[in-house]
Design a protein around this motif. Structure first.
Motif, PDB file in Angstrom:
ATOM      1  N   SER A 260       0.097 -40.705  -7.384  1.00 58.41           N
ATOM      2  CA  SER A 260      -0.432 -41.455  -8.527  1.00 58.41           C
ATOM      3  C   SER A 260       0.658 -42.276  -9.189  1.00 58.41           C
ATOM      4  O   SER A 260       0.420 -43.395  -9.650  1.00 58.41           O
ATOM      5  CB  SER A 260      -1.072 -40.503  -9.545  1.00 58.41           C
ATOM      6  OG  SER A 260      -2.135 -39.810  -8.934  1.00 58.41           O
TER       7      SER A 260
ATOM      8  N   ILE B 223      -3.782 -41.031 -13.753  1.00 57.70           N
ATOM      9  CA  ILE B 223      -3.124 -40.005 -14.567  1.00 57.70           C
ATOM     10  C   ILE B 223      -2.043 -39.322 -13.726  1.00 57.70           C
ATOM     11  O   ILE B 223      -2.272 -38.955 -12.576  1.00 57.70           O
ATOM     12  CB  ILE B 223      -4.131 -38.945 -15.046  1.00 57.70           C
ATOM     13  CG1 ILE B 223      -5.196 -39.610 -15.916  1.00 57.70           C
ATOM     14  CG2 ILE B 223      -3.422 -37.832 -15.803  1.00 57.70           C
ATOM     15  CD1 ILE B 223      -6.315 -38.689 -16.334  1.00 57.70           C
TER      16      ILE B 223
ATOM     17  N   THR C   8      -5.023 -35.409  -9.624  1.00 55.56           N
ATOM     18  CA  THR C   8      -6.045 -36.364  -9.180  1.00 55.56           C
ATOM     19  C   THR C   8      -7.130 -35.598  -8.431  1.00 55.56           C
ATOM     20  O   THR C   8      -6.844 -34.913  -7.450  1.00 55.56           O
ATOM     21  CB  THR C   8      -5.412 -37.422  -8.265  1.00 55.56           C
ATOM     22  OG1 THR C   8      -4.294 -38.008  -8.931  1.00 55.56           O
ATOM     23  CG2 THR C   8      -6.404 -38.516  -7.916  1.00 55.56           C
TER      24      THR C   8
ATOM     25  N   ASP D  63      -5.692 -44.154  -4.319  1.00 53.34           N
ATOM     26  CA  ASP D  63      -4.957 -42.947  -4.700  1.00 53.34           C
ATOM     27  C   ASP D  63      -5.924 -41.798  -4.463  1.00 53.34           C
ATOM     28  O   ASP D  63      -7.104 -41.896  -4.779  1.00 53.34           O
ATOM     29  CB  ASP D  63      -4.560 -43.029  -6.178  1.00 53.34           C
ATOM     30  CG  ASP D  63      -3.805 -41.783  -6.630  1.00 53.34           C
ATOM     31  OD1 ASP D  63      -3.233 -41.087  -5.759  1.00 53.34           O
ATOM     32  OD2 ASP D  63      -3.791 -41.516  -7.846  1.00 53.34           O
TER      33      ASP D  63
END
Ligand SMILES: Nc1nc2c(ncn2[C@@H]2O[C@H](COP(=O)(O)OP(=O)(O)OP(=O)(O)O)[C@@H](O)[C@H]2O)c(=O)[nH]1
Ligand SMILES: [Mg+2]
Length: 476
Positions: free
Chosen positions: A259, A272, A280, A299
């Motif tokens: 991420s 995040i 994630t 991602d």
């Protein structure tokens, strides 16, 4: 509605964004305000109809019907009910186009009004009352094609231009729009026509086949066609690459920094990031342009041995994205080093050539980066340039190269037809050397000619046109 009314179309374009509305009711959905809206109308009689709503600011203008092409007029959209004072709906500019020197080849206009949804809805409503209807996808370009303003390869280029995501894709589409493909096809076609004529002549003289050793000149010409067709076909991969781009997925164990790298590549804090494993859960998707190639970057949820519930579902999604991706950036946390799971993943994909192993967190002072990995620090943005270079290398690998200004195809339709034409030419050459009768050779050439004619749209059917133009945005 009468037949001629059907002929008139209108469309709304706001700040370059297209709103595919097919009924006025759909416009009840509010959209963001903007300074300007452009409403395009086209078709026989459209200027006269628009004129009934237009009050020119300058008394010297007799009305839009008498306005010349490529002129612009200030005024108001106004309505008057019998016995009542006229009501001004908006102050506008109207650009007038005259066929055949217009995009569609027909008379038409563009109304520039203020962008409030209220105004636009009102103007569209008034136009509809006067007999306009909404344009279908690509209908303006379809009309341009039907009126001989564009050939089919140029019409397709209009759509590609609208959708171009990178500067390179734009340049390629623009080249196509100028007729580069059409000209190449035209040149090949002329040669095939010459060959056909020679064969027909033989048939007219009652010959059955070409005497042994006589077909050399014909074969040379056909070989040249073959070469040109093969060259054009070879540009397909590169054309697709710049227009459609590729998918790249960030994969790796939890906490490896996927991420963080995702945000870095996007230059935006989208995902995040936290030191908690399994941050994630669902995948994220974004588009970045790298070396002019549009890249859909994903991602994903990180791998870890024991995953349950939501996390297990996240990993299932990761698996499917990884399986379908064009390229995988596999991140390893340099601080923890390679785990068995990492080794297994990389080994399983070693042969496929779709994976770039990335060694992350080099800022922590660890020095164990194995051979073949790209060393980066996602947090500090180090090593990203070499990563970009590696991605670009992989992406362009095998896509072939093209000269500047060379026509590049990227439509599957064109590719299929070029292949058909090529097969015809190959069959012709094989038949020529194999002593096939002239009428068989003539059929091979006819097949090639038909396919070439379909590319530019000389020969076409409603089905094909529907297929092409349904992919357009409304308003083009
Ligand atoms: N020192 C250092 N820490 C990093 C680097 N990249 C990421 N991190 C840290 O590693 C932790 C995990 O980062 P994420 O980007 O959330 O990792 P992830 O791979 O997305 O993790 P999951 O979503 O759980 O799979 C965070 O605390 C990051 O700040 C780096 O280059 N150097
Ligand atoms: Mg993450």
């Amino acid at each position: 509605m009468n037949g001629s009314g059907k002929n008139r179309i209108l469309f709304l374009m706001e700040n370059g964004l297209f709103y595919p509305q097919d009924s006025i009711a759909a416009l009840a959905t509010p959209w963001g305000e903007s300074a300007l809206a452009v409403i395009r109308v086209s078709g026989t009689g459209s200027l006269g109809l628009l004129d009934s709503l237009f009050r020119p600011a300058s008394p010297s203008l007799d009305g839009l019907q008498s306005a010349e092409g490529h002129t612009i007029h200030r005024g108001a959209i106004a309505v008057s009910a019998p016995g009542q004072q006229s009501e001004t709906v908006d102050e506008v500019l109207v650009a007038v186009y005259r066929g055949p020197r217009s995009f569609t080849g027909e008379d038409g206009a563009e109304v520039f009004c203020h962008g409030s949804p209220l105004i636009v809805r009102r103007v569209l409503g008034l136009l509809a009352e006067r007999g306009f209807r909404f344009a279908g996808p690509g209908e303006f370009t379809l009309r341009a094609f039907l009126n001989g303003k564009l050939d089919l390869t140029q019409a397709e280029a209009v759509n590609e231009l609208v959708r171009a995501k990178s500067d390179r894709a734009r340049a390629i589409a623009l080249n196509r729009l100028s007729g580069a493909i059409e000209q190449t096809i035209e040149r090949i076609k002329q040669t095939v026509v010459r060959l056909s004529a020679a064969i027909e002549l033989g048939l007219d003289y009652g010959e059955d086949e070409i005497e042994a050793g006589d077909g050399l000149a014909e074969d040379r010409e056909a070989a040249r066609c073959q070469e040109e067709l093969e060259r054009l076909l070879a540009t397909y991969r590169i054309g697709r690459l710049y227009q459609e781009g590729i998918s790249v997925v960030l994969a790796g164990r939890t906490n490896s920094g996927k991420s963080t790298l995702f945000n870095r590549m996007l230059r935006e804090d989208r995902a995040i990031v936290s030191e908690v494993h399994g941050t994630t859960r669902d995948y994220l998707e974004a588009v970045v342009i790298l070396e002019e190639v549009p890249i859909r970057l994903y991602d994903t949820a990180g791998f870890r041995e024991r995953a349950e519930g939501v996390e297990a579902e996240g990993m299932r999604r990761t698996d499917s994205i990884v399986a379908n991706a064009d390229l995988i950036l596999y991140l390893v946390d340099g601080e923890t080093g390679l785990t068995d799971q990492d080794r297994e993943f990389l080994r399983a994909r070693a042969g496929a050539g779709r994976t770039i192993p990335v060694w992350n967190k080099i800022d922590t002072g660890q020095t164990g980066c194995p051979e073949g990995f790209v060393a980066v620090s996602a947090r500090e943005g180090r090593g990203l340039e070499s990563l970009s270079r590696r991605i670009a290398e992989k992406v362009l690998e095998g896509a072939g190269s093209v000269d500047a200004g060379e026509p590049i195809i990227d439509s599957l339709r064109q590719k299929g037809l070029l292949e058909r034409a090529l097969a015809g030419i190959r069959d012709f050459r094989a038949g020529l050397s194999g002593g096939q009768p002239l009428d068989v050779l003539a059929v091979d050439l006819k097949e090639a000619l038909d396919a070439l004619g379909e590319i530019t749209g000389e020969v076409t059917s409603q089905d094909i046109l529907n297929q092409i133009f349904s992919r357009f945005c409304v308003g083009k």
